[in-house]
Design a protein around this motif. Structure first.
Motif, PDB file in Angstrom:
ATOM      1  N   LEU A  10       3.004  11.871  -3.242  1.00 57.29           N
ATOM      2  CA  LEU A  10       2.525  10.540  -2.874  1.00 57.29           C
ATOM      3  C   LEU A  10       1.011  10.612  -2.697  1.00 57.29           C
ATOM      4  O   LEU A  10       0.511  11.475  -1.963  1.00 57.29           O
ATOM      5  CB  LEU A  10       3.188  10.076  -1.582  1.00 57.29           C
ATOM      6  N   ILE A  11       0.300   9.704  -3.353  1.00 54.33           N
ATOM      7  CA  ILE A  11      -1.161   9.689  -3.322  1.00 54.33           C
ATOM      8  C   ILE A  11      -1.652   8.375  -2.732  1.00 54.33           C
ATOM      9  O   ILE A  11      -1.170   7.296  -3.091  1.00 54.33           O
ATOM     10  CB  ILE A  11      -1.748   9.871  -4.740  1.00 54.33           C
ATOM     11  N   SER A  12      -2.623   8.471  -1.820  1.00 60.01           N
ATOM     12  CA  SER A  12      -3.297   7.293  -1.292  1.00 60.01           C
ATOM     13  C   SER A  12      -4.775   7.638  -1.103  1.00 60.01           C
ATOM     14  O   SER A  12      -5.220   8.742  -1.446  1.00 60.01           O
ATOM     15  CB  SER A  12      -2.651   6.840   0.019  1.00 60.01           C
ATOM     16  N   ASN A  13      -5.528   6.706  -0.552  1.00 60.49           N
ATOM     17  CA  ASN A  13      -6.952   6.961  -0.308  1.00 60.49           C
ATOM     18  C   ASN A  13      -7.492   5.910   0.651  1.00 60.49           C
ATOM     19  O   ASN A  13      -6.733   5.111   1.197  1.00 60.49           O
ATOM     20  CB  ASN A  13      -7.744   6.973  -1.622  1.00 60.49           C
ATOM     21  N   ASP A  14      -8.809   5.906   0.850  1.00 58.54           N
ATOM     22  CA  ASP A  14      -9.410   4.832   1.644  1.00 58.54           C
ATOM     23  C   ASP A  14     -10.493   4.094   0.862  1.00 58.54           C
ATOM     24  O   ASP A  14     -11.203   3.264   1.411  1.00 58.54           O
ATOM     25  CB  ASP A  14      -9.949   5.352   2.983  1.00 58.54           C
ATOM     26  N   VAL A  37       1.437   6.221  -6.511  1.00 61.63           N
ATOM     27  CA  VAL A  37       0.197   5.792  -5.858  1.00 61.63           C
ATOM     28  C   VAL A  37       0.464   4.535  -5.052  1.00 61.63           C
ATOM     29  O   VAL A  37       0.943   3.532  -5.580  1.00 61.63           O
ATOM     30  CB  VAL A  37      -0.911   5.513  -6.897  1.00 61.63           C
ATOM     31  N   VAL A  38       0.178   4.595  -3.749  1.00 61.18           N
ATOM     32  CA  VAL A  38       0.192   3.424  -2.867  1.00 61.18           C
ATOM     33  C   VAL A  38      -1.095   3.494  -2.064  1.00 61.18           C
ATOM     34  O   VAL A  38      -1.255   4.374  -1.211  1.00 61.18           O
ATOM     35  CB  VAL A  38       1.419   3.383  -1.946  1.00 61.18           C
ATOM     36  N   ALA A  39      -2.011   2.580  -2.325  1.00 58.20           N
ATOM     37  CA  ALA A  39      -3.356   2.682  -1.764  1.00 58.20           C
ATOM     38  C   ALA A  39      -3.864   1.301  -1.351  1.00 58.20           C
ATOM     39  O   ALA A  39      -3.333   0.276  -1.797  1.00 58.20           O
ATOM     40  CB  ALA A  39      -4.305   3.310  -2.793  1.00 58.20           C
ATOM     41  N   PRO A  40      -4.889   1.244  -0.510  1.00 60.66           N
ATOM     42  CA  PRO A  40      -5.397  -0.056  -0.063  1.00 60.66           C
ATOM     43  C   PRO A  40      -5.912  -0.901  -1.229  1.00 60.66           C
ATOM     44  O   PRO A  40      -6.377  -0.383  -2.246  1.00 60.66           O
ATOM     45  CB  PRO A  40      -6.545   0.328   0.880  1.00 60.66           C
ATOM     46  N   GLU A  41      -5.856  -2.213  -1.047  1.00 55.67           N
ATOM     47  CA  GLU A  41      -6.302  -3.107  -2.101  1.00 55.67           C
ATOM     48  C   GLU A  41      -7.827  -3.121  -2.233  1.00 55.67           C
ATOM     49  O   GLU A  41      -8.365  -3.539  -3.257  1.00 55.67           O
ATOM     50  CB  GLU A  41      -5.783  -4.530  -1.850  1.00 55.67           C
ATOM     51  N   SER A  42      -8.527  -2.667  -1.202  1.00 55.54           N
ATOM     52  CA  SER A  42      -9.986  -2.553  -1.242  1.00 55.54           C
ATOM     53  C   SER A  42     -10.401  -1.437  -0.288  1.00 55.54           C
ATOM     54  O   SER A  42      -9.555  -0.816   0.357  1.00 55.54           O
ATOM     55  CB  SER A  42     -10.644  -3.879  -0.850  1.00 55.54           C
ATOM     56  N   ALA A  43     -11.692  -1.178  -0.197  1.00 57.09           N
ATOM     57  CA  ALA A  43     -12.183  -0.039   0.584  1.00 57.09           C
ATOM     58  C   ALA A  43     -11.804  -0.165   2.056  1.00 57.09           C
ATOM     59  O   ALA A  43     -11.900  -1.242   2.651  1.00 57.09           O
ATOM     60  CB  ALA A  43     -13.696   0.063   0.450  1.00 57.09           C
ATOM     61  N   ARG A  44     -11.367   0.959   2.631  1.00 62.29           N
ATOM     62  CA  ARG A  44     -10.994   1.022   4.046  1.00 62.29           C
ATOM     63  C   ARG A  44     -11.611   2.257   4.696  1.00 62.29           C
ATOM     64  O   ARG A  44     -10.981   2.920   5.517  1.00 62.29           O
ATOM     65  CB  ARG A  44      -9.471   1.077   4.198  1.00 62.29           C
ATOM     66  N   CYS A  73      -1.820  -2.223  -1.085  1.00 66.10           N
ATOM     67  CA  CYS A  73      -1.425  -2.791   0.205  1.00 66.10           C
ATOM     68  C   CYS A  73      -2.663  -3.395   0.847  1.00 66.10           C
ATOM     69  O   CYS A  73      -3.764  -2.854   0.717  1.00 66.10           O
ATOM     70  CB  CYS A  73      -0.820  -1.696   1.086  1.00 66.10           C
ATOM     71  N   ASN A  74      -2.474  -4.517   1.555  1.00 65.41           N
ATOM     72  CA  ASN A  74      -3.603  -5.160   2.224  1.00 65.41           C
ATOM     73  C   ASN A  74      -3.973  -4.491   3.543  1.00 65.41           C
ATOM     74  O   ASN A  74      -4.888  -4.941   4.226  1.00 65.41           O
ATOM     75  CB  ASN A  74      -3.298  -6.637   2.480  1.00 65.41           C
ATOM     76  N   GLY A  75      -3.277  -3.418   3.898  1.00 64.13           N
ATOM     77  CA  GLY A  75      -3.526  -2.757   5.168  1.00 64.13           C
ATOM     78  C   GLY A  75      -4.395  -1.531   5.059  1.00 64.13           C
ATOM     79  O   GLY A  75      -5.223  -1.381   4.159  1.00 64.13           O
ATOM     80  N   THR A  76      -4.199  -0.615   5.991  1.00 63.15           N
ATOM     81  CA  THR A  76      -4.996   0.598   6.115  1.00 63.15           C
ATOM     82  C   THR A  76      -4.386   1.721   5.290  1.00 63.15           C
ATOM     83  O   THR A  76      -3.253   1.606   4.804  1.00 63.15           O
ATOM     84  CB  THR A  76      -5.047   1.042   7.582  1.00 63.15           C
ATOM     85  N   PRO A  77      -5.096   2.847   5.140  1.00 66.50           N
ATOM     86  CA  PRO A  77      -4.487   4.002   4.471  1.00 66.50           C
ATOM     87  C   PRO A  77      -3.182   4.453   5.123  1.00 66.50           C
ATOM     88  O   PRO A  77      -2.221   4.783   4.430  1.00 66.50           O
ATOM     89  CB  PRO A  77      -5.578   5.066   4.581  1.00 66.50           C
ATOM     90  N   GLY A 115     -10.546   7.599   6.742  1.00 61.04           N
ATOM     91  CA  GLY A 115      -9.272   7.084   6.293  1.00 61.04           C
ATOM     92  C   GLY A 115      -8.574   8.029   5.337  1.00 61.04           C
ATOM     93  O   GLY A 115      -7.341   8.051   5.264  1.00 61.04           O
ATOM     94  N   THR A 116      -9.343   8.807   4.600  1.00 60.55           N
ATOM     95  CA  THR A 116      -8.763   9.828   3.720  1.00 60.55           C
ATOM     96  C   THR A 116      -7.995  10.848   4.547  1.00 60.55           C
ATOM     97  O   THR A 116      -6.870  11.235   4.207  1.00 60.55           O
ATOM     98  CB  THR A 116      -9.866  10.538   2.910  1.00 60.55           C
ATOM     99  N   MET A 117      -8.596  11.274   5.652  1.00 60.99           N
ATOM    100  CA  MET A 117      -7.896  12.177   6.556  1.00 60.99           C
ATOM    101  C   MET A 117      -6.749  11.460   7.259  1.00 60.99           C
ATOM    102  O   MET A 117      -5.738  12.082   7.606  1.00 60.99           O
ATOM    103  CB  MET A 117      -8.861  12.750   7.586  1.00 60.99           C
ATOM    104  N   GLY A 118      -6.870  10.147   7.460  1.00 66.07           N
ATOM    105  CA  GLY A 118      -5.764   9.390   8.037  1.00 66.07           C
ATOM    106  C   GLY A 118      -4.506   9.519   7.194  1.00 66.07           C
ATOM    107  O   GLY A 118      -3.391   9.625   7.733  1.00 66.07           O
ATOM    108  N   VAL A 119      -4.665   9.539   5.873  1.00 67.48           N
ATOM    109  CA  VAL A 119      -3.526   9.740   4.969  1.00 67.48           C
ATOM    110  C   VAL A 119      -2.879  11.091   5.242  1.00 67.48           C
ATOM    111  O   VAL A 119      -1.653  11.209   5.395  1.00 67.48           O
ATOM    112  CB  VAL A 119      -3.990   9.655   3.494  1.00 67.48           C
TER     113      VAL A 119
END
Length: 257
Positions: A10-14, A37-44, A73-77, A115-119
């Motif tokens: 599973l890959i995500s980012n901020d 890949v499930v990631a924010p819709e814009s920078a977080r 997703c419209n939310g956070t990482p 946020g990258t570390m939040g993932v």
């Protein structure tokens, strides 16, 4: 990696699902693992482990990256990881969760804001081996192809050996390459200073920008992540979820409270 049975990652980012860094990471791993890949819709950036307690969340299917399914997703990482595990991983838990590749340095105290570390933290709290990858190149369109060898080696090693419960990896790459090598490091003690810029709005009220300059408080310590990346080494910092200061417990017990 064993291609007979590919791992599920599973890959995500901020930086957002459309970011160059996440596309690069998918390109590195798509032939070696089953990816989602499930990631924010814009920078977080700077959201750390924040999650959305008062905002309804939405998932939106995006164009695949090749054969790799992509959702935003419209939310956070962290929201992205939680939703992905709940909605898409009922029948197969990820073997690894990866955050990145981040456009910017997440070594030293930056790891607490990232946020990258939040993932990676969220994956680690779910007892899934997790890695955060960050590049010290802040150019959002930078060619990160030179990271492929090290990324694949680190992911392969974690797939083969796993990580201890409560431990994730914070991996930071220098901007300049070729690299001198890879170092296992501790987090550097440092802090952000001159963080607030105050401005006056034409309509008569004050407002503030969060900016700042990073100050390394131990620049000569050669066992730190900052020293490593500044001297051309890939820095791998094993990072723990348990924030207990175990060595201080006995001292607190001695207090007369």
């Amino acid at each position: 990696m064993d291609n007979f049975k590919k791992p599920f990652i599973l890959i995500s980012n901020d930086d957002g699902y459309h970011a160059n860094g996440i596309k690069t990471l998918v390109r590195f791993l798509k032939d070696k693992a089953d990816l989602l890949v499930v990631a924010p819709e814009s920078a977080r950036s700077g959201f750390s482990c924040a999650f959305s307690a008062t905002t309804p969340l939405r998932l939106k299917r995006r164009h695949n990256m090749g054969d790799v399914e992509v959702w935003s997703c419209n939310g956070t990482p962290v929201d992205c990881v939680k939703l992905a595990l709940n909605q898409f991983c009922q029948n197969r838990q990820p073997d690894i969760i990866i955050g990145g590749i981040n456009h910017g340095d997440n070594s030293t105290v930056n790891s607490h804001y990232s946020g990258t570390m939040g993932v990676a933290f969220e994956g680690c709290m779910k007892y899934i081996p997790s890695i955060a990858f960050s590049s010290c190149d802040y150019d959002t369109e930078a060619d990160l192809s030179y990271l492929e060898k090290e990324v694949v080696k680190i992911v392969t090693k974690v797939c083969q050996e796993g990580l201890p419960k409560g431990v994730c990896l914070n991996v930071n790459f220098p901007k300049e390459h070729p690299f001198k090598g890879v170092r296992a490091c501790r987090m550097t003690y440092g802090q952000w200073v001159n963080e607030i810029v105050e401005e006056r709005h034409p309509r008569g009220y004050d407002y503030f920008w969060m900016v700042g300059e990073y100050r390394n408080d131990e620049p000569t310590a050669e066992d730190t992540d900052q020293w490593a990346v500044e001297h051309g080494y890939v820095a791998i910092t094993p990072t723990t979820i348990d924030v207990t200061a175990h060595e201080f417990i006995d001292k607190v017990k001695e207090w007369e409270l």
